[in-house]
Design an enzyme around this catalytic site. Structure first.
Site, PDB file in Angstrom:
ATOM      1  N   GLN A 111      -7.074  14.815 -15.063  1.00 50.06           N
ATOM      2  CA  GLN A 111      -8.333  15.499 -15.310  1.00 50.06           C
ATOM      3  C   GLN A 111      -8.174  16.636 -16.325  1.00 50.06           C
ATOM      4  OE1 GLN A 111     -11.995  15.002 -15.001  1.00 50.06           O
ATOM      5  NE2 GLN A 111     -10.829  13.943 -13.419  1.00 50.06           N
ATOM      6  N   CYS A 124     -13.187  10.724  -4.510  1.00 56.51           N
ATOM      7  CA  CYS A 124     -11.785  10.425  -4.150  1.00 56.51           C
ATOM      8  C   CYS A 124     -11.042  11.681  -3.723  1.00 56.51           C
ATOM      9  CB  CYS A 124     -11.032   9.745  -5.298  1.00 56.51           C
ATOM     10  SG  CYS A 124     -11.714   8.174  -5.772  1.00 56.51           S
ATOM     11  N   HIS A 149      -6.762  14.505  -5.654  1.00 59.61           N
ATOM     12  CA  HIS A 149      -7.358  13.171  -5.700  1.00 59.61           C
ATOM     13  C   HIS A 149      -6.554  12.299  -4.732  1.00 59.61           C
ATOM     14  CE1 HIS A 149      -8.266   9.215  -7.504  1.00 59.61           C
ATOM     15  NE2 HIS A 149      -9.236   9.785  -8.187  1.00 59.61           N
ATOM     16  N   ASP A 152      -0.254  15.958 -11.772  1.00 59.50           N
ATOM     17  CA  ASP A 152      -1.269  14.951 -12.061  1.00 59.50           C
ATOM     18  C   ASP A 152      -2.198  15.549 -13.125  1.00 59.50           C
ATOM     19  OD1 ASP A 152      -3.646  13.555 -12.137  1.00 59.50           O
ATOM     20  OD2 ASP A 152      -3.901  13.438  -9.969  1.00 59.50           O
ATOM     21  N   LYS A 160      -9.626   8.462 -19.315  1.00 63.20           N
ATOM     22  CA  LYS A 160     -10.291   9.757 -19.110  1.00 63.20           C
ATOM     23  C   LYS A 160     -10.294  10.561 -20.404  1.00 63.20           C
ATOM     24  CE  LYS A 160     -10.449   9.838 -14.340  1.00 63.20           C
ATOM     25  NZ  LYS A 160      -9.707  10.241 -13.158  1.00 63.20           N
TER      26      LYS A 160
HETATM   27  C1  LIG Z   1      -9.004   9.901 -12.215  1.00 66.02           C
HETATM   28  C2  LIG Z   1      -7.970  10.661 -11.518  1.00 66.02           C
HETATM   29  C3  LIG Z   1      -6.873  10.022 -10.932  1.00 66.02           C
HETATM   30  C4  LIG Z   1      -6.712   8.528 -10.896  1.00 66.02           C
HETATM   31  O1  LIG Z   1      -6.650   7.993 -12.165  1.00 66.02           O
HETATM   32  P1  LIG Z   1      -6.671   6.393 -12.384  1.00 66.02           P
HETATM   33  O2  LIG Z   1      -6.932   6.256 -13.826  1.00 66.02           O
HETATM   34  O3  LIG Z   1      -7.786   5.872 -11.522  1.00 66.02           O
HETATM   35  O4  LIG Z   1      -5.352   5.890 -11.964  1.00 66.02           O
HETATM   36  C5  LIG Z   1      -5.927  10.810 -10.327  1.00 66.02           C
HETATM   37  N1  LIG Z   1      -6.034  12.139 -10.295  1.00 66.02           N
HETATM   38  C6  LIG Z   1      -7.065  12.791 -10.844  1.00 66.02           C
HETATM   39  C7  LIG Z   1      -7.095  14.282 -10.804  1.00 66.02           C
HETATM   40  C8  LIG Z   1      -8.065  12.080 -11.474  1.00 66.02           C
HETATM   41  O5  LIG Z   1      -9.097  12.719 -12.019  1.00 66.02           O
END
Ligand SMILES: *Cc1c(COP(=O)(O)O)cnc(C)c1O
Length: 407
Positions: free
Chosen positions: A204, A365, A124, A201, A227
């Site tokens: 997701q 993104c 992302h 990260d 999320k």
């Molecule tokens: C949604 C997402 C982000 C960003 O998250 P925010 O809540 O917009 O800060 C970063 N990495 C992944 C894999 C995502 O799905």
């Protein structure tokens, strides 16, 4: 599957699922962008503002005590959920983006010219751009783990990229654009052999997979509340205590200090050192409730049910002529990124919205992934545990209809 998994009962927890969009029942398949919110979480938000809204950690009065207790209880819920060793290792943030920027900014003092940091082709933008800014500042070199056609990481290439110069590796647990579940345990183990730190990260992954930060031995793990059935504007950064003690504060202000004079300021201990200013108190409390809600259903039941939805939808979509699905990794979450030959994804998204169906279209993104496949974007349908096979039927029918209208 757990006995507690009762789809009718679950759907009744989400008021938004009974609304109509353009005269049709809402079919919400944009869960990878943000999830919907159950009544239990909505009630926690209302309860906070109706009954004990106050600033935390400072007041001696009753409301402030109650708000502080609830906020710290949420921190403990998150600690237990991710199995962090200590509560001090759980830093509340405004979301994944904030968590990554906090760590990237802190590493400015850890890196020097010629050091190497490794990202993956599946990221992302929020796990790319902060590190590019860090490299510009420090002269460190950004290396990229390539991806394969099925949307998986090329792990042999990763091994070749690792060296004594590698200081940091940052990869997502699950790709938001393709749903690929990455082999993060291997990535962490191999990076540690070279002495490099690892940030995962988890934005997701967290709605589907319960990560154990101690078992993974990960240095940093970041998530967003919105999320995983929580509100927007709140997230968590897990960091190993050793690293959090080492990194400088990200922002200066109230709450993060020990003593302030104009000659010298000393910082508060963890976690407050990284929590300058009044936080999203209500958001943190509601995030804790969302975690409780998901755990009550159980992550095993959620993963099993979502996998059924994924298989069901994949099979039906592939029966439509001209459909290509991007991301066919063996291990993937319930995300389907696809295109229909000769049709722009945006046009499909627009037509099916008229039929009440919410999907995401575009680059998600993750422009480097779209560049890899040489496409402008995809239609992305992402499922959650409150979705149903009947909704998938409606979605597939709407895609067929859009195809007829657009060809
Ligand atoms: C949604 C997402 C982000 C960003 O998250 P925010 O809540 O917009 O800060 C970063 N990495 C992944 C894999 C995502 O799905």
């Amino acid at each position: 599957m757990s006995n507690s998994f009762n789809i009718e009962k679950i759907r009744a927890d989400f008021p938004i699922l009974s609304r109509k969009v353009n005269g049709h029942p809402l079919v919400y398949f944009d869960n990878a962008a943000t999830s919907q919110t159950p009544s239990q979480v909505i009630h926690a938000i209302v309860d906070y503002y109706e009954n004990y809204n106050a600033n935390i950690h400072r007041g001696v009065h009753t409301l402030s005590q109650e708000a502080t207790d609830a906020y710290e209880e949420a921190r403990e819920t998150l600690r237990a959920h991710f199995n962090a060793a200590k509560k001090e290792e759980i830093i509340f943030t405004s979301g994944t983006t904030h968590g990554i920027n906090l760590v990237a900014s802190g590493f400015a003092s850890e890196l020097k010219k010629g050091d190497e940091v490794i990202v993956s082709a599946l990221e992302h933008h929020s796990n790319i751009v902060p590190w590019q800014m860090l490299c510009e500042k420090t002269g460190a070199i950004l290396k990229v783990i390539p991806m394969t056609n099925s949307g998986e990481l090329d792990m042999a290439a990763f091994q070749d990229l690792l060296s004594a110069q590698t200081k940091l590796v940052f990869v997502n647990h699950v790709s938001n654009a393709l749903g690929t579940v990455n082999p993060i345990k291997t990535i962490i183990t191999e990076a540690h052999k070279k002495g490099a730190a690892v940030l995962i990260d988890g934005a997701q992954a967290a709605p589907h997979i319960k990560a154990d930060v101690q078992a993974l031995d990960v240095d940093f793990y970041v998530v967003s509340g919105h999320k995983m059935c929580g509100p927007t504007g709140v997230g968590v950064l897990y960091g190993k205590e050793e690293w959090l003690n080492k990194l400088p504060p990200y922002q200066g202000g109230g709450e993060m200090i020990d003593q302030v004079t104009f000659e010298k300021t000393t910082y508060a201990g963890l976690p407050h050192k990284f929590e300058a200013g009044t936080p999203n108190i209500c958001g943190g409390i509601a995030f804790g409730k969302a975690i409780d809600y998901l755990n009550e259903i159980s992550f095993e039941a959620i993963a099993a049910y979502e996998h059924e939805l994924l298989e069901y939808a994949t099979k039906q979509l592939l029966e439509i002529e001209g459909v290509t699905i991007y991301g066919t990794s063996k291990e993937k979450t319930a995300v389907i990124s696809f295109n229909i030959e000769g049709i722009h994804p945006y046009d499909i998204g627009t037509i099916i919205d008229k039929l009440g169906i919410a999907v995401r279209t575009g680059h998600h993104c993750a422009q480097p992934i779209m560049d890899f496949y040489k496409i402008p974007g995809t239609v992305r349908a992402s499922f959650a545990f409150y979705n149903t096979k009947e909704e998938i039927d409606a979605f597939v029918a709407s895609v067929k209809r859009a195809k007829i209208m657009l060809s």
